[in-house]
Design a protein around this motif. Sequence first.
Motif, PDB file in Angstrom:
ATOM      1  N   LEU A  98      11.813 -16.591  10.516  1.00  0.00           N
ATOM      2  CA  LEU A  98      13.231 -16.511  10.572  1.00  0.00           C
ATOM      3  C   LEU A  98      13.862 -17.377   9.299  1.00  0.00           C
ATOM      4  O   LEU A  98      13.349 -18.621   9.229  1.00  0.00           O
ATOM      5  CB  LEU A  98      14.045 -16.931  11.891  1.00  0.00           C
ATOM      6  N   THR A 106       6.031 -16.107  14.722  1.00  0.00           N
ATOM      7  CA  THR A 106       7.157 -15.156  14.674  1.00  0.00           C
ATOM      8  C   THR A 106       8.457 -15.920  14.347  1.00  0.00           C
ATOM      9  O   THR A 106       9.129 -15.589  13.308  1.00  0.00           O
ATOM     10  CB  THR A 106       6.993 -14.026  15.710  1.00  0.00           C
ATOM     11  N   GLU A 140      12.463  -7.310   8.037  1.00  0.00           N
ATOM     12  CA  GLU A 140      14.054  -7.317   7.828  1.00  0.00           C
ATOM     13  C   GLU A 140      14.804  -7.560   9.234  1.00  0.00           C
ATOM     14  O   GLU A 140      14.329  -7.184  10.348  1.00  0.00           O
ATOM     15  CB  GLU A 140      14.486  -6.218   7.224  1.00  0.00           C
ATOM     16  N   LEU A 141      16.232  -8.321   9.112  1.00  0.00           N
ATOM     17  CA  LEU A 141      16.943  -8.223   9.934  1.00  0.00           C
ATOM     18  C   LEU A 141      18.258  -7.600   9.998  1.00  0.00           C
ATOM     19  O   LEU A 141      18.514  -7.264   8.982  1.00  0.00           O
ATOM     20  CB  LEU A 141      17.292  -9.978  10.032  1.00  0.00           C
ATOM     21  N   PHE A 194      14.834  -8.386  14.533  1.00  0.00           N
ATOM     22  CA  PHE A 194      14.127  -8.913  13.282  1.00  0.00           C
ATOM     23  C   PHE A 194      12.924  -7.903  13.778  1.00  0.00           C
ATOM     24  O   PHE A 194      12.136  -7.882  14.527  1.00  0.00           O
ATOM     25  CB  PHE A 194      13.498 -10.296  13.669  1.00  0.00           C
TER      26      PHE A 194
END
Length: 236
Positions: A26, A22, A94-95, A67
Amino acid sequence: MFTVITMTTAAASIAAIDMERTLTQLPFWSSLTEHEMETLRRSAFVRHYEKGAFVHSSDNECLGMLFVLSGEIRTYLLSEEGREVTLFRLYPGELCVLSASCVISQITFDTQMTAGMDTEVLIIPANVIAVLKEQNLHVRCFLYELATKRFSDVMWAMQQIMFKGLDRRLADFLLAEAERTGSDTIRMTHEQIAQHISSAREAVARMLKSFSEDGLVELRRGAITLRDIDGLNHLK
């Protein structure tokens, strides 16, 4: 006893692998030092929110960077009278940093966030992202670029409300939702649509009825099927 310990260790190992996978998603992960990567491995965590649950509000602590792993988060403004104005929605991958206003001092207004459906979010705590922002130029640039993008989303939402009539906003929303989901059937209630386009449920119901009478959509309980895509596009 030994079997229980073995299973627990294996589960922890799998969890660590999932977290690593995960974190590598980023955008700035590859620009971190090994020490910074290890800091994120130790501090980042996943939180589950049920549909309708508050994710962040002005009354809560500074949460950090979000996130979205699954589900959907709706970000909106809430007036003293209780009126909601939807700013944007966040989907998997999406962040958002509007929930970390203590990290970016230029964020000066309070937003509310709720889960539009059962949602899982990776959270990087505010104190951790604050340190990364000061230590790593790549992270700092990414955060400001992300904040700028979200402010652009906010300005777009404000323009929609101020300069577009309800018919145009509703047509635009239905077409965008159909494109996003890959289906001509939108499975939402009138109340949910009203929240997304910042209108009243009754007004949305009346407009949908008008769309139906014009042959643009077909209405069913909890679902709206688009029948005339060209006609809806013409309204935009």
